[in-house]
Design a protein around this motif. Structure first.
Motif, short mmCIF file in Angstrom:
data_model
loop_
_atom_site.label_atom_id
_atom_site.label_comp_id
_atom_site.label_asym_id
_atom_site.label_seq_id
_atom_site.Cartn_x
_atom_site.Cartn_y
_atom_site.Cartn_z
N GLN A 7 4.13 4.53 -6.84
CA GLN A 7 3.30 3.75 -5.94
C GLN A 7 3.88 3.77 -4.53
OE1 GLN A 7 3.20 0.02 -8.03
NE2 GLN A 7 1.29 0.53 -9.11
N GLU A 8 5.21 3.68 -4.42
CA GLU A 8 5.86 3.71 -3.12
C GLU A 8 5.62 5.05 -2.43
OE1 GLU A 8 9.90 2.68 -3.98
OE2 GLU A 8 9.43 0.56 -4.27
N VAL A 9 5.66 6.15 -3.18
CA VAL A 9 5.40 7.47 -2.62
C VAL A 9 3.96 7.55 -2.11
CG1 VAL A 9 5.13 9.92 -3.21
CG2 VAL A 9 7.16 8.66 -3.97
N LYS A 10 3.02 7.01 -2.89
CA LYS A 10 1.61 7.02 -2.47
C LYS A 10 1.41 6.20 -1.20
CE LYS A 10 -0.58 7.78 -6.90
NZ LYS A 10 -1.42 7.20 -7.95
N ILE A 11 2.02 5.01 -1.16
CA ILE A 11 1.89 4.16 0.02
C ILE A 11 2.46 4.86 1.24
CG2 ILE A 11 2.71 2.00 1.08
CD1 ILE A 11 2.46 0.75 -1.77
N ALA A 12 3.63 5.50 1.08
CA ALA A 12 4.23 6.23 2.19
C ALA A 12 3.31 7.36 2.65
CB ALA A 12 5.59 6.78 1.78
N GLY A 13 2.68 8.05 1.71
CA GLY A 13 1.75 9.13 2.04
C GLY A 13 0.54 8.62 2.80
N GLU A 16 1.56 7.72 6.32
CA GLU A 16 1.72 8.94 7.12
C GLU A 16 0.36 9.50 7.52
OE1 GLU A 16 3.48 13.48 6.68
OE2 GLU A 16 4.08 11.95 5.23
N ALA A 17 -0.59 9.52 6.58
CA ALA A 17 -1.93 10.02 6.88
C ALA A 17 -2.61 9.16 7.93
CB ALA A 17 -2.77 10.07 5.60
N LEU A 18 -2.43 7.83 7.85
CA LEU A 18 -3.02 6.93 8.84
C LEU A 18 -2.42 7.16 10.22
CD1 LEU A 18 -4.92 4.59 9.43
CD2 LEU A 18 -3.09 3.01 8.74
N GLN A 19 -1.10 7.32 10.25
CA GLN A 19 -0.44 7.58 11.53
C GLN A 19 -0.92 8.91 12.12
OE1 GLN A 19 3.83 7.48 11.35
NE2 GLN A 19 4.09 8.09 13.49
N ASN A 20 -1.03 9.94 11.29
CA ASN A 20 -1.52 11.23 11.77
C ASN A 20 -2.94 11.11 12.29
OD1 ASN A 20 0.88 12.42 11.03
ND2 ASN A 20 0.11 13.25 9.11
#
Length: 199
Positions: A7-13, A16-20
Motif C-alpha cells: 500500500q505504501e508503494v502504491k501511495i508513493a506511486g 509521484e504521478a500527481l506531482q508529475n
C-alpha cells in the motif's frame, strides 16, 4: 512484500504521478495496455472466487492451468490478496469448519487437504484449533452409531462380531480419526445395537 508495504508503494506511486501531472506531465496514471492484458485473468479469478473461496496457491494454480502468463497471474493473485478477496487464514478456518461439520472429516484429513491447497502450516494449525477433542469424539460416536444401526441381525459368534465391528470402526477410521477412539466408540455402538436386536 506485506500488504502495508504494498500500500505504501502504491501511495508513493500515486503521489509521484500527481506531482508529475502538476508539473505538466500528462502521462496516464493507469497503464491501459497493462490493465487490458490483466482483464481476462482478473475475470477468470473473479469467476473462480465467486464459485467458492480459495487459497492463494489454489487460485494461482487454477489460473496457470488456464494458460495465462505467469507474470499476469502473479499480479492478479497479489491484487486479490491485497483487496481481501483471497485470505488464506479465512479460507483455512472456513474449510475446517465446513468439512468437519458437514463431511465429518478429522483434523488429520483436514490438515492434509489444506497442505495440498498450499496453505501455510501455522494457518492450518490455527484453523484446526476450532475442533475440540470433545467435538471429535461426538463426530466419531455419530458415525459409528449410524453404521451400527445398519446391522440387522445379532452376530452368530465372536468371529462374525469382529467382522461387523471392523466395518463399524472403518466408517470413522477412514475419515482419519484415531483408531483407539474409533474402536472404543464402535464397540459401544455395536453392543447397544445388539441389545436392541435382542430385546
Amino acid at each position: 512484500m506485506t500488504m502495508r508495504n504494498s500500500q505504501e508503494v502504491k501511495i508513493a506511486g500515486l503521489r509521484e504521478a500527481l506531482q508529475n501531472w502538476e508539473e505538466g506531465d500528462t502521462a496516464p496514471i493507469i497503464d491501459a495496455e497493462a490493465e487490458k492484458a490483466l482483464a481476462p485473468v482478473r475475470a477468470k479469478a473473479v469467476g473462480l472466487l465467486n464459485h467458492r473461496d480459495r487459497s492463494a496457491h489454489e487460485l494461482r494454480t487454477r489460473l496457470l492451468d488456464a494458460e495465462f502468463a505467469e507474470e499476469l497471474v502473479e499480479q492478479v493473485v497479489e491484487r486479490c490478496i491485497e483487496n481481501g478477496m483471497v485470505d488464506d487464514a479465512r479460507f483455512a478456518t472456513e474449510w475446517v469448519r465446513h468439512r468437519h461439520e458437514n463431511q465429518k472429516k478429522s483434523p488429520a484429513v483436514l490438515r492434509r487437504e489444506l497442505q495440498n491447497k498450499g496453505v501455510h502450516g501455522a494457518l492450518i494449525e490455527e484453523a484446526l484449533q476450532q475442533i475440540s477433542w470433545d467435538s471429535q469424539q461426538e463426530t466419531i460416536a455419530q458415525l459409528v452409531t449410524k453404521k451400527a444401526g445398519t446391522v440387522k441381525t445379532v452376530p452368530a459368534d465372536r468371529a462374525e462380531y469382529n467382522k461387523v465391528l471392523k466395518r463399524v470402526v472403518g466408517v470413522a477410521a477412514r475419515r482419519g480419526f484415531p483408531e483407539g477412539a474409533c474402536l472404543a466408540a464402535a464397540r459401544q455402538a455395536l453392543d447397544e445395537r445388539i441389545n436392541q436386536l435382542e430385546n
